[in-house]
Scaffold this motif. Structure first.
Motif, PDB file in Angstrom:
ATOM      1  N   GLY A   3       2.511   9.217 -16.714  1.00 30.57           N
ATOM      2  CA  GLY A   3       1.601   8.089 -16.798  1.00 30.57           C
ATOM      3  C   GLY A   3       0.944   7.732 -15.480  1.00 30.57           C
ATOM      4  O   GLY A   3       0.092   6.866 -15.422  1.00 30.57           O
ATOM      5  N   VAL A   4       1.363   8.390 -14.386  1.00 33.68           N
ATOM      6  CA  VAL A   4       0.767   8.129 -13.084  1.00 33.68           C
ATOM      7  C   VAL A   4      -0.385   9.101 -12.889  1.00 33.68           C
ATOM      8  O   VAL A   4      -0.197  10.310 -12.901  1.00 33.68           O
ATOM      9  N   ASN A   5      -1.587   8.551 -12.753  1.00 35.13           N
ATOM     10  CA  ASN A   5      -2.742   9.389 -12.452  1.00 35.13           C
ATOM     11  C   ASN A   5      -3.642   8.639 -11.485  1.00 35.13           C
ATOM     12  O   ASN A   5      -3.430   7.454 -11.200  1.00 35.13           O
ATOM     13  N   LEU A   6      -4.634   9.334 -10.961  1.00 38.71           N
ATOM     14  CA  LEU A   6      -5.480   8.740  -9.933  1.00 38.71           C
ATOM     15  C   LEU A   6      -6.233   7.514 -10.442  1.00 38.71           C
ATOM     16  O   LEU A   6      -6.381   6.531  -9.717  1.00 38.71           O
ATOM     17  N   TRP A   7      -6.706   7.573 -11.684  1.00 39.24           N
ATOM     18  CA  TRP A   7      -7.445   6.435 -12.216  1.00 39.24           C
ATOM     19  C   TRP A   7      -6.553   5.192 -12.289  1.00 39.24           C
ATOM     20  O   TRP A   7      -6.963   4.101 -11.914  1.00 39.24           O
ATOM     21  N   ARG A   8      -5.340   5.357 -12.745  1.00 40.89           N
ATOM     22  CA  ARG A   8      -4.433   4.212 -12.829  1.00 40.89           C
ATOM     23  C   ARG A   8      -4.077   3.684 -11.443  1.00 40.89           C
ATOM     24  O   ARG A   8      -3.972   2.475 -11.240  1.00 40.89           O
ATOM     25  N   LEU A   9      -3.915   4.575 -10.486  1.00 40.56           N
ATOM     26  CA  LEU A   9      -3.666   4.126  -9.115  1.00 40.56           C
ATOM     27  C   LEU A   9      -4.875   3.387  -8.563  1.00 40.56           C
ATOM     28  O   LEU A   9      -4.736   2.378  -7.868  1.00 40.56           O
ATOM     29  N   GLU A  10      -6.073   3.876  -8.877  1.00 38.77           N
ATOM     30  CA  GLU A  10      -7.289   3.201  -8.432  1.00 38.77           C
ATOM     31  C   GLU A  10      -7.372   1.800  -9.040  1.00 38.77           C
ATOM     32  O   GLU A  10      -7.732   0.831  -8.359  1.00 38.77           O
ATOM     33  N   CYS A  11      -7.024   1.686 -10.303  1.00 37.81           N
ATOM     34  CA  CYS A  11      -6.998   0.378 -10.965  1.00 37.81           C
ATOM     35  C   CYS A  11      -5.991  -0.545 -10.285  1.00 37.81           C
ATOM     36  O   CYS A  11      -6.277  -1.722 -10.022  1.00 37.81           O
ATOM     37  N   PHE A  12      -4.818  -0.028  -9.995  1.00 35.27           N
ATOM     38  CA  PHE A  12      -3.779  -0.825  -9.346  1.00 35.27           C
ATOM     39  C   PHE A  12      -4.219  -1.300  -7.967  1.00 35.27           C
ATOM     40  O   PHE A  12      -4.083  -2.476  -7.621  1.00 35.27           O
ATOM     41  N   VAL A  13      -4.768  -0.409  -7.164  1.00 36.88           N
ATOM     42  CA  VAL A  13      -5.208  -0.784  -5.813  1.00 36.88           C
ATOM     43  C   VAL A  13      -6.319  -1.832  -5.892  1.00 36.88           C
ATOM     44  O   VAL A  13      -6.302  -2.828  -5.155  1.00 36.88           O
ATOM     45  N   ALA A  14      -7.274  -1.630  -6.776  1.00 36.30           N
ATOM     46  CA  ALA A  14      -8.364  -2.601  -6.919  1.00 36.30           C
ATOM     47  C   ALA A  14      -7.819  -3.957  -7.364  1.00 36.30           C
ATOM     48  O   ALA A  14      -8.233  -5.002  -6.836  1.00 36.30           O
ATOM     49  N   LEU A  15      -6.879  -3.965  -8.303  1.00 39.12           N
ATOM     50  CA  LEU A  15      -6.289  -5.225  -8.747  1.00 39.12           C
ATOM     51  C   LEU A  15      -5.512  -5.884  -7.611  1.00 39.12           C
ATOM     52  O   LEU A  15      -5.570  -7.105  -7.436  1.00 39.12           O
ATOM     53  N   ALA A  16      -4.814  -5.102  -6.819  1.00 42.25           N
ATOM     54  CA  ALA A  16      -4.070  -5.648  -5.680  1.00 42.25           C
ATOM     55  C   ALA A  16      -5.016  -6.279  -4.668  1.00 42.25           C
ATOM     56  O   ALA A  16      -4.668  -7.274  -4.016  1.00 42.25           O
ATOM     57  N   ALA A  54       0.600 -14.302 -14.276  1.00 38.29           N
ATOM     58  CA  ALA A  54       0.753 -15.739 -14.476  1.00 38.29           C
ATOM     59  C   ALA A  54      -0.632 -16.367 -14.298  1.00 38.29           C
ATOM     60  O   ALA A  54      -1.641 -15.673 -14.378  1.00 38.29           O
ATOM     61  N   ARG A  55      -0.657 -17.645 -14.075  1.00 42.85           N
ATOM     62  CA  ARG A  55      -1.943 -18.320 -13.850  1.00 42.85           C
ATOM     63  C   ARG A  55      -2.719 -17.614 -12.742  1.00 42.85           C
ATOM     64  O   ARG A  55      -3.925 -17.450 -12.832  1.00 42.85           O
ATOM     65  N   GLN A  56      -2.022 -17.208 -11.725  1.00 41.01           N
ATOM     66  CA  GLN A  56      -2.620 -16.448 -10.633  1.00 41.01           C
ATOM     67  C   GLN A  56      -1.915 -15.094 -10.561  1.00 41.01           C
ATOM     68  O   GLN A  56      -0.686 -15.030 -10.577  1.00 41.01           O
ATOM     69  N   VAL A  57      -2.689 -14.021 -10.487  1.00 35.25           N
ATOM     70  CA  VAL A  57      -2.120 -12.677 -10.404  1.00 35.25           C
ATOM     71  C   VAL A  57      -1.543 -12.477  -9.009  1.00 35.25           C
ATOM     72  O   VAL A  57      -2.198 -12.763  -8.006  1.00 35.25           O
ATOM     73  N   THR A  58      -0.312 -11.998  -8.955  1.00 36.58           N
ATOM     74  CA  THR A  58       0.321 -11.648  -7.683  1.00 36.58           C
ATOM     75  C   THR A  58       1.020 -10.308  -7.855  1.00 36.58           C
ATOM     76  O   THR A  58       1.310  -9.878  -8.973  1.00 36.58           O
ATOM     77  N   LEU A  59       1.289  -9.663  -6.754  1.00 32.25           N
ATOM     78  CA  LEU A  59       2.046  -8.423  -6.787  1.00 32.25           C
ATOM     79  C   LEU A  59       3.535  -8.731  -6.799  1.00 32.25           C
ATOM     80  O   LEU A  59       3.984  -9.663  -6.134  1.00 32.25           O
ATOM     81  N   THR A  60       4.279  -7.943  -7.547  1.00 31.25           N
ATOM     82  CA  THR A  60       5.734  -8.040  -7.493  1.00 31.25           C
ATOM     83  C   THR A  60       6.193  -7.396  -6.185  1.00 31.25           C
ATOM     84  O   THR A  60       5.399  -6.788  -5.458  1.00 31.25           O
ATOM     85  N   ASP A  61       7.471  -7.529  -5.886  1.00 28.51           N
ATOM     86  CA  ASP A  61       8.010  -6.860  -4.699  1.00 28.51           C
ATOM     87  C   ASP A  61       7.753  -5.358  -4.783  1.00 28.51           C
ATOM     88  O   ASP A  61       7.370  -4.724  -3.792  1.00 28.51           O
ATOM     89  N   GLU A  62       7.942  -4.782  -5.977  1.00 28.11           N
ATOM     90  CA  GLU A  62       7.711  -3.354  -6.159  1.00 28.11           C
ATOM     91  C   GLU A  62       6.236  -3.012  -5.959  1.00 28.11           C
ATOM     92  O   GLU A  62       5.893  -1.985  -5.373  1.00 28.11           O
ATOM     93  N   GLY A  63       5.356  -3.877  -6.449  1.00 26.06           N
ATOM     94  CA  GLY A  63       3.926  -3.662  -6.272  1.00 26.06           C
ATOM     95  C   GLY A  63       3.530  -3.667  -4.807  1.00 26.06           C
ATOM     96  O   GLY A  63       2.770  -2.810  -4.352  1.00 26.06           O
ATOM     97  N   ARG A  64       4.063  -4.631  -4.053  1.00 26.21           N
ATOM     98  CA  ARG A  64       3.775  -4.678  -2.611  1.00 26.21           C
ATOM     99  C   ARG A  64       4.341  -3.452  -1.899  1.00 26.21           C
ATOM    100  O   ARG A  64       3.715  -2.910  -0.988  1.00 26.21           O
ATOM    101  N   ARG A  65       5.505  -3.009  -2.332  1.00 19.65           N
ATOM    102  CA  ARG A  65       6.141  -1.848  -1.697  1.00 19.65           C
ATOM    103  C   ARG A  65       5.370  -0.561  -1.974  1.00 19.65           C
ATOM    104  O   ARG A  65       5.230   0.294  -1.101  1.00 19.65           O
ATOM    105  N   LEU A  66       4.839  -0.421  -3.194  1.00 19.54           N
ATOM    106  CA  LEU A  66       4.153   0.819  -3.569  1.00 19.54           C
ATOM    107  C   LEU A  66       2.669   0.852  -3.217  1.00 19.54           C
ATOM    108  O   LEU A  66       2.070   1.925  -3.194  1.00 19.54           O
ATOM    109  N   LEU A  67       2.068  -0.300  -2.930  1.00 24.20           N
ATOM    110  CA  LEU A  67       0.637  -0.342  -2.636  1.00 24.20           C
ATOM    111  C   LEU A  67       0.218   0.600  -1.505  1.00 24.20           C
ATOM    112  O   LEU A  67      -0.755   1.353  -1.671  1.00 24.20           O
ATOM    113  N   PRO A  68       0.910   0.635  -0.373  1.00 21.49           N
ATOM    114  CA  PRO A  68       0.491   1.571   0.686  1.00 21.49           C
ATOM    115  C   PRO A  68       0.541   3.033   0.232  1.00 21.49           C
ATOM    116  O   PRO A  68      -0.320   3.836   0.613  1.00 21.49           O
ATOM    117  N   TYR A  69       1.514   3.375  -0.589  1.00 17.22           N
ATOM    118  CA  TYR A  69       1.619   4.750  -1.085  1.00 17.22           C
ATOM    119  C   TYR A  69       0.474   5.070  -2.044  1.00 17.22           C
ATOM    120  O   TYR A  69      -0.072   6.176  -2.014  1.00 17.22           O
TER     121      TYR A  69
END
Length: 93
Positions: A3-16, A54-69
């Motif tokens: 389920g990990v592909n470049l498009w999904r990573l691009e979506c994640f980075v843009a959302l972050a 939630a009312r405001q989108v935030t990154l989870t700890d895992e999201g913050r940890r994986l964002l640089p990768y």
């Protein structure tokens, strides 16, 4: 991790970067439900949430940890595409 592909990573980075599903969807020229689905599929493939919805989108700890990768993977893919394009131009010359 199929389920990990470049498009999904691009979506994640843009959302972050935007921390807003609507703005991110507009930025990526997709609908908000399509963006939400891409993020959810990425999370399901990883086995944990990357964002708090939630009312405001935030990154989870895992999201913050994986964002640089995720950024590194996207940069490497861009470098690969540039190198491949250059190689193609050199062969055509």
């Amino acid at each position: 991790m199929s389920g990990v592909n470049l498009w999904r990573l691009e979506c994640f980075v843009a959302l972050a970067e935007e921390l807003h599903f609507g703005r991110t969807a507009t930025r990526l020229f997709i609908t908000q439900p399509a963006l939400s689905l891409q993020i959810k599929q990425l999370e399901l493939s990883l086995g944990y949430d990357l964002v708090c919805r939630a009312r405001q989108v935030t990154l989870t700890d895992e999201g913050r940890r994986l964002l640089p990768y995720a950024r590194q993977v996207l940069a490497a893919a861009e470098s690969f595409a540039s190198a491949a394009a250059l190689r193609g131009r050199l062969q055509a010359a």
